[in-house]
Design a protein around this motif. Structure first.
Motif, mmCIF file in Angstrom:
data_model
loop_
_atom_site.group_PDB
_atom_site.id
_atom_site.type_symbol
_atom_site.label_atom_id
_atom_site.label_comp_id
_atom_site.label_asym_id
_atom_site.label_seq_id
_atom_site.Cartn_x
_atom_site.Cartn_y
_atom_site.Cartn_z
ATOM 1 N N GLN A 73 0.827 -1.204 0.000
ATOM 2 C CA GLN A 73 0.000 0.000 0.000
ATOM 3 C C GLN A 73 0.862 1.256 0.000
ATOM 4 O O GLN A 73 0.489 2.268 -0.596
ATOM 5 N N GLN A 74 2.025 1.208 0.650
ATOM 6 C CA GLN A 74 2.923 2.355 0.612
ATOM 7 C C GLN A 74 3.448 2.593 -0.798
ATOM 8 O O GLN A 74 3.521 3.742 -1.252
ATOM 9 N N ARG A 75 3.804 1.529 -1.498
ATOM 10 C CA ARG A 75 4.277 1.681 -2.886
ATOM 11 C C ARG A 75 3.163 2.193 -3.786
ATOM 12 O O ARG A 75 3.402 3.057 -4.655
ATOM 13 N N ARG A 76 1.947 1.717 -3.582
ATOM 14 C CA ARG A 76 0.835 2.209 -4.393
ATOM 15 C C ARG A 76 0.557 3.682 -4.105
ATOM 16 O O ARG A 76 0.284 4.465 -5.028
ATOM 17 N N LEU A 77 0.651 4.080 -2.830
ATOM 18 C CA LEU A 77 0.444 5.474 -2.473
ATOM 19 C C LEU A 77 1.524 6.365 -3.084
ATOM 20 O O LEU A 77 1.235 7.460 -3.589
ATOM 21 N N ASP A 78 2.764 5.900 -3.057
ATOM 22 C CA ASP A 78 3.850 6.675 -3.656
ATOM 23 C C ASP A 78 3.675 6.781 -5.162
ATOM 24 O O ASP A 78 3.945 7.833 -5.760
ATOM 25 N N ARG A 79 3.195 5.715 -5.810
ATOM 26 C CA ARG A 79 2.963 5.753 -7.250
ATOM 27 C C ARG A 79 1.833 6.724 -7.606
ATOM 28 O O ARG A 79 1.937 7.499 -8.558
ATOM 29 N N LEU A 80 0.754 6.703 -6.813
ATOM 30 C CA LEU A 80 -0.335 7.646 -7.047
ATOM 31 C C LEU A 80 0.118 9.077 -6.792
ATOM 32 O O LEU A 80 -0.297 10.008 -7.497
ATOM 33 N N TRP A 81 0.951 9.272 -5.769
ATOM 34 C CA TRP A 81 1.457 10.610 -5.475
ATOM 35 C C TRP A 81 2.310 11.134 -6.624
ATOM 36 O O TRP A 81 2.259 12.322 -6.961
ATOM 37 N N SER A 82 3.091 10.256 -7.236
ATOM 38 C CA SER A 82 3.899 10.658 -8.385
ATOM 39 C C SER A 82 3.018 11.014 -9.572
ATOM 40 O O SER A 82 3.258 12.004 -10.275
ATOM 41 N N ARG A 83 1.963 10.230 -9.814
ATOM 42 C CA ARG A 83 1.076 10.528 -10.941
ATOM 43 C C ARG A 83 0.237 11.769 -10.693
ATOM 44 O O ARG A 83 -0.211 12.412 -11.647
ATOM 45 N N ALA A 84 0.020 12.111 -9.429
ATOM 46 C CA ALA A 84 -0.727 13.331 -9.107
ATOM 47 C C ALA A 84 0.121 14.584 -9.205
ATOM 48 O O ALA A 84 -0.387 15.680 -8.954
ATOM 49 N N GLY A 85 1.413 14.442 -9.544
ATOM 50 C CA GLY A 85 2.256 15.613 -9.704
ATOM 51 C C GLY A 85 3.075 15.961 -8.483
ATOM 52 O O GLY A 85 3.603 17.068 -8.406
ATOM 53 N N ARG A 86 3.180 15.040 -7.518
ATOM 54 C CA ARG A 86 3.927 15.282 -6.287
ATOM 55 C C ARG A 86 3.508 16.592 -5.616
ATOM 56 O O ARG A 86 4.315 17.509 -5.482
ATOM 57 N N PRO A 87 2.249 16.705 -5.219
ATOM 58 C CA PRO A 87 1.815 17.953 -4.570
ATOM 59 C C PRO A 87 2.566 18.193 -3.270
ATOM 60 O O PRO A 87 2.684 17.299 -2.422
ATOM 61 N N ALA A 88 3.088 19.421 -3.107
ATOM 62 C CA ALA A 88 3.879 19.736 -1.915
ATOM 63 C C ALA A 88 3.035 19.747 -0.653
ATOM 64 O O ALA A 88 3.541 19.488 0.437
ATOM 65 N N ALA A 89 1.744 20.051 -0.787
ATOM 66 C CA ALA A 89 0.876 20.075 0.392
ATOM 67 C C ALA A 89 0.513 18.687 0.876
ATOM 68 O O ALA A 89 0.028 18.548 2.005
ATOM 69 N N TRP A 90 0.724 17.666 0.045
ATOM 70 C CA TRP A 90 0.376 16.289 0.417
ATOM 71 C C TRP A 90 1.602 15.390 0.293
ATOM 72 O O TRP A 90 1.654 14.507 -0.588
ATOM 73 N N PRO A 91 2.613 15.549 1.128
ATOM 74 C CA PRO A 91 3.749 14.622 1.050
ATOM 75 C C PRO A 91 3.342 13.220 1.496
ATOM 76 O O PRO A 91 2.359 13.042 2.216
ATOM 77 N N VAL A 92 4.124 12.246 1.065
ATOM 78 C CA VAL A 92 3.792 10.851 1.368
ATOM 79 C C VAL A 92 3.779 10.572 2.869
ATOM 80 O O VAL A 92 2.871 9.877 3.353
ATOM 81 N N PRO A 93 4.742 11.077 3.668
ATOM 82 C CA PRO A 93 4.644 10.831 5.118
ATOM 83 C C PRO A 93 3.367 11.371 5.740
ATOM 84 O O PRO A 93 2.754 10.718 6.595
ATOM 85 N N ARG A 94 2.927 12.539 5.302
ATOM 86 C CA ARG A 94 1.683 13.092 5.843
ATOM 87 C C ARG A 94 0.480 12.256 5.423
ATOM 88 O O ARG A 94 -0.454 12.047 6.207
#
Length: 300
Positions: A73-94
């Protein structure tokens, strides 16, 4: 009495789980040299020290979330975060902390609500709420990734036209990509600039182009990247590939617009039948129905 006993039992179980998790966090937290922390905090004011403390607490929660949430699930979340444009307001740890904390908060509130309104429906509502809160970060990132993919699809044809003009004017493919990336505005321009940065940092062109296709998850862009990789491999003229791809992207954009225009009558049928036609029938047939009812009542 049975419901009260069950509530007490659930509360005791939740308290035991919380004590176990806190004990595990205290015993397994990483050891940090106190002298190192003292050197890092030297010269900081009270406000900055508060920021450092808040950041350290957030990092601690992120570490706990990474340990509790499965790696898949962490890898899937990181992949979705990358496809979403790596929004600075939504980092993966948060997002991981939110994925861990939100279901617990909703579960606690649901337990309080269940203690006052016990029943199967309450349990089902609380369970669904906890499940939705657990997958809420993925849902938000997926929605933002879809919006970003649509923007990239719309910008792709114009960007390829700019690159084609630049290549035909004498620039190389990398220079044309840099020109389109710096002159453009939007997610596609940002991805082109990042691809050039990856090449400058030592990645091969094939790996950088494949990374571009993987980060965006756009079918047309993936097809364009595949064509560029094959042209670079077999020595095909890049200008001809760009010209062909730009014409194809323009044609596909026109076809998508025509498809959406043809879908409008089908989409209008349901609001027409559910909202407009009943009101129209009431307006047209209402006076006649009233006259008929009054006529029969007079006869009676």
């Amino acid at each position: 009495m049975t419901s009260i006993a069950a509530t007490v039992l659930v509360a005791v179980a939740c308290l035991g789980i919380a004590i176990t998790v806190l004990t595990w966090m205290v015993l397994t937290r990483p050891r940090v040299d106190k002298a190192l922390l003292r050197n890092l905090r030297r010269g900081l004011g009270s406000e900055e020290q508060g920021d450092v403390a808040a950041a350290s607490r957030g990092a601690g929660l992120a570490v706990v979330a990474r340990r509790l949430i499965p790696k898949g699930q962490q890898r899937r979340l990181d992949r979705l975060w990358s496809r979403a444009g790596r929004p600075a307001a939504w980092p993966v740890p948060r997002l991981l902390v939110a994925k861990l904390v939100l279901p617990l908060v909703v579960a606690g509130l649901g337990l309080l609500y269940w203690s006052s309104q016990p029943g199967l429906l309450t349990v089902a509502m609380v369970s669904v709420s906890v499940l939705v809160c657990y997958f809420l970060p993925e849902l938000l990132l997926h929605s933002r990734a879809q919006e970003r993919s649509q923007k990239i699809t719309l910008e792709l044809a114009d960007t390829l036209d700019q690159m084609t003009i630049a290549v035909e004017a004498g620039l190389g493919f990398d220079a044309a990509m840099a020109k389109a990336g710096h002159n453009g505005q939007g997610p596609l321009a940002d991805e082109l600039v990042r691809t050039l940065q990856d090449i400058q940092f030592g990645q091969s062109r094939r790996a950088a182009y494949e990374g571009l296709a993987g980060r965006t998850d756009v079918v047309d862009l993936r097809r364009f990247v595949r064509a560029i990789i094959q042209a670079d491999r077999y020595g095909v003229a890049v200008a001809e590939v760009l010209r062909t791809q730009a014409a194809e992207m323009r044609m596909k954009r026109r076809q998508r617009a025509e498809e959406k225009a043809m879908q409008i009558p089908v989409k209008v049928i349901f609001p027409l039948m559910l909202c407009i036609l009943p009101v129209l029938f009431i307006v047209l047939l209402g006076p006649a129905a009233i006259d008929i009812i009054s006529g029969f009542s007079g006869v009676g």
